[in-house]
Design a protein around this motif. Structure first.
Motif, short mmCIF file in Angstrom:
data_model
loop_
_atom_site.label_atom_id
_atom_site.label_comp_id
_atom_site.label_asym_id
_atom_site.label_seq_id
_atom_site.Cartn_x
_atom_site.Cartn_y
_atom_site.Cartn_z
N GLU A 16 7.07 22.68 -1.66
CA GLU A 16 8.29 23.44 -1.41
C GLU A 16 9.38 22.57 -0.79
N LEU A 17 8.96 21.60 0.05
CA LEU A 17 9.96 20.71 0.65
C LEU A 17 10.61 19.83 -0.41
N ARG A 18 9.80 19.33 -1.33
CA ARG A 18 10.37 18.53 -2.41
C ARG A 18 11.31 19.38 -3.27
N GLU A 19 10.87 20.57 -3.62
CA GLU A 19 11.67 21.44 -4.49
C GLU A 19 12.98 21.85 -3.83
N ALA A 20 12.93 22.10 -2.52
CA ALA A 20 14.17 22.48 -1.82
C ALA A 20 15.16 21.33 -1.81
N ALA B 70 16.54 20.90 -5.31
CA ALA B 70 17.45 21.99 -5.67
C ALA B 70 18.84 21.79 -5.10
N LEU B 71 18.95 21.03 -4.03
CA LEU B 71 20.26 20.73 -3.45
C LEU B 71 20.95 19.56 -4.13
N GLY B 72 20.32 19.03 -5.17
CA GLY B 72 20.92 17.93 -5.90
C GLY B 72 20.61 16.56 -5.36
N VAL B 73 19.65 16.46 -4.44
CA VAL B 73 19.28 15.16 -3.87
C VAL B 73 18.41 14.41 -4.88
N PRO B 74 18.69 13.14 -5.14
CA PRO B 74 17.84 12.37 -6.07
C PRO B 74 16.40 12.29 -5.57
N LYS B 75 15.49 12.06 -6.52
CA LYS B 75 14.08 12.06 -6.16
C LYS B 75 13.74 10.92 -5.20
N TRP B 76 14.33 9.73 -5.43
CA TRP B 76 14.01 8.61 -4.54
C TRP B 76 14.47 8.89 -3.12
N ARG B 77 15.60 9.59 -3.00
CA ARG B 77 16.09 9.91 -1.66
C ARG B 77 15.26 11.02 -1.04
N GLY C 256 0.81 -1.22 0.00
CA GLY C 256 0.00 0.00 0.00
C GLY C 256 0.84 1.26 0.00
N LEU C 257 1.93 1.27 0.77
CA LEU C 257 2.79 2.44 0.83
C LEU C 257 3.46 2.71 -0.52
N LEU C 258 4.01 1.68 -1.15
CA LEU C 258 4.68 1.86 -2.44
C LEU C 258 3.69 2.25 -3.52
N THR C 259 2.48 1.69 -3.47
CA THR C 259 1.46 2.07 -4.46
C THR C 259 1.09 3.54 -4.31
N ALA C 260 0.92 4.00 -3.07
CA ALA C 260 0.58 5.40 -2.85
C ALA C 260 1.72 6.33 -3.29
N VAL C 261 2.96 5.93 -3.02
CA VAL C 261 4.10 6.74 -3.46
C VAL C 261 4.12 6.84 -4.98
N TYR C 262 3.85 5.73 -5.66
CA TYR C 262 3.81 5.76 -7.12
C TYR C 262 2.72 6.71 -7.63
N LEU C 263 1.51 6.63 -7.04
CA LEU C 263 0.41 7.46 -7.52
C LEU C 263 0.67 8.94 -7.30
N VAL C 264 1.31 9.29 -6.18
CA VAL C 264 1.52 10.70 -5.86
C VAL C 264 2.77 11.25 -6.53
N GLU C 265 3.85 10.51 -6.53
CA GLU C 265 5.14 11.03 -6.97
C GLU C 265 5.47 10.72 -8.43
N TYR C 266 4.99 9.60 -8.93
CA TYR C 266 5.39 9.18 -10.27
C TYR C 266 4.21 8.97 -11.22
#
Length: 359
Positions: free
Chosen positions: A241-245, A248-255, A161-171
């Motif tokens: 804004e948290l994701r964008e910050a 912007a620091l070069g952190v990969p999306k998965w991290r 359920g957690l991975l499915t929700a992450v996929y729907l929201v983020e990817y």
């Protein structure tokens, strides 16, 4: 510079009249409770005079009188606008009472009847060697079965359920995301007996035997959509804004998802998981089909029949004796306590992990 003077045309000695909304007539704060008391008294009086035996009729008449008295009195004393506001408020209070009264009645009946057999012996013994129509025995084997079956379903459901929700929201984009959302919505509304029949068909085709794990698979089907929906809504509340910050620091999306998004929403996610566990803890139909029930203590959920609290309640009620009824009500009390503890844990986690305000 000259200043124009305004002549006061009021008679001498007369104080100026202030037109302020505060000077209008208004009902006191204790008016609403008085309306409720008067309505209950009139409703009970009318019910007794009419010879109605059902207390439900008395309550409905009292609720109707409460709304009517509040609206009419407010219209006379204040105005129609305030009367409409009090009408809406009265309807809300009536709906609240109509929702709470059955719940309180259920809790009262369960506690009063379940307390007859609820004790330490009941929690620490099984029904092995105890005839169903005689007193004695306990719920230990059913409690073990419920904990193991719900625990296995949680271990399987939460990651999916957690991975499915992450996929729907983020990817999730396009047809695949729409298909996943559609099937999650469909799974949310399927009856528990359908999930049990689905696993039963697989069990018969594969030649597997009834066990607690088979019941856990059916409970997993019921739990996954609840976890997906609750987790999805919590992830959507995380500010972009948290994701964008982080990006912007070069952190990969998965991290970013692992270190920023999920930790921010972990309080709401935990609450949703706890509520999903509480939702499946009382399911009976899949257990009847896949676990078969047992009066012996079986701590291995992968082999042999097991029992559970809902199955135990149904089993004891089916016996039909006074002692079995007491055990059924006591088991229902244990199940309600289990669900209430889960809800309290969920609220505690949500408050603990909630974002702190102020400095």
């Amino acid at each position: 510079m000259s200043h124009a003077t305004i002549k006061d045309t009021r008679p001498s000695g007369q104080a100026p009249h202030r037109r302020n909304s505060l000077s209008r007539r208004g009902l006191p704060r204790w008016a609403q409770p008085v309306f409720a008391v008067v309505s209950v008294a009139l409703g009970c009086g009318l019910g007794a005079a009419a010879g109605w035996e059902s207390r439900v009729q008395w309550g409905l008449v009292s609720a109707l009188l409460f709304v009517l008295i509040a609206y009419v009195t407010t219209s006379i004393v204040e105005n129609r606008r305030q009367a409409k506001d009090r009408l809406a408020t009265s309807v809300v209070w009536v709906c609240f009472v109509l929702a709470v009264v059955p719940l309180l009645s259920l809790i009262w009946v369960t506690v009063s009847r379940g307390a007859k057999a609820f004790d330490g012996y009941f929690l620490s013994h099984s029904m092995a060697g105890v005839p169903g129509f005689e007193a004695g025995g306990g719920v230990y084997h059913a409690l073990i079965g419920t904990l193991e079956q719900v625990g296995l379903a949680t271990v399987i459901s939460v990651p999916i359920g957690l991975l499915t929700a992450v996929y729907l929201v983020e990817y999730g984009k396009g047809a695949l995301a729409r298909a996943v959302t559609f099937f999650v919505d469909v799974m949310t509304g399927i009856p528990s007996i359908v999930a049990g029949l689905f696993i039963l068909s697989i069990m018969l085709l594969a030649g597997w035997q009834p066990s607690g794990f088979m019941g856990s698979l059916a409970l997993t089907i019921l739990m996954i959509p609840v976890v997906v929906r609750s987790t999805e809504e919590m992830l959507k509340l995380v500010p972009n804004e948290l994701r964008e910050a982080s990006l912007a620091l070069g952190v990969p999306k998965w991290r970013t998802i692992m270190k920023v998004v999920i930790p921010t929403a972990v309080g709401g996610i935990s609450t949703g998981v706890m509520l999903a566990i509480a939702r499946i803890a009382g399911e009976t139909a899949p257990i009847l089909l896949l676990v078969f029930g047992s009066q012996l203590i079986n701590t291995n959920p992968f082999e042999g029949a097991q029992s559970s609290l809902p199955f135990y309640i149904w089993e004891q009620y089916k016996v039909g004796s006074e002692a079995s009824y007491d055990r059924a009500w006591a088991a229902a009390l244990v199940l309600i306590a289990f669900v209430m503890i889960l809800n309290l844990v969920a609220r505690g986690i949500a408050r603990w992990k909630a974002p702190k305000t102020g400095r």
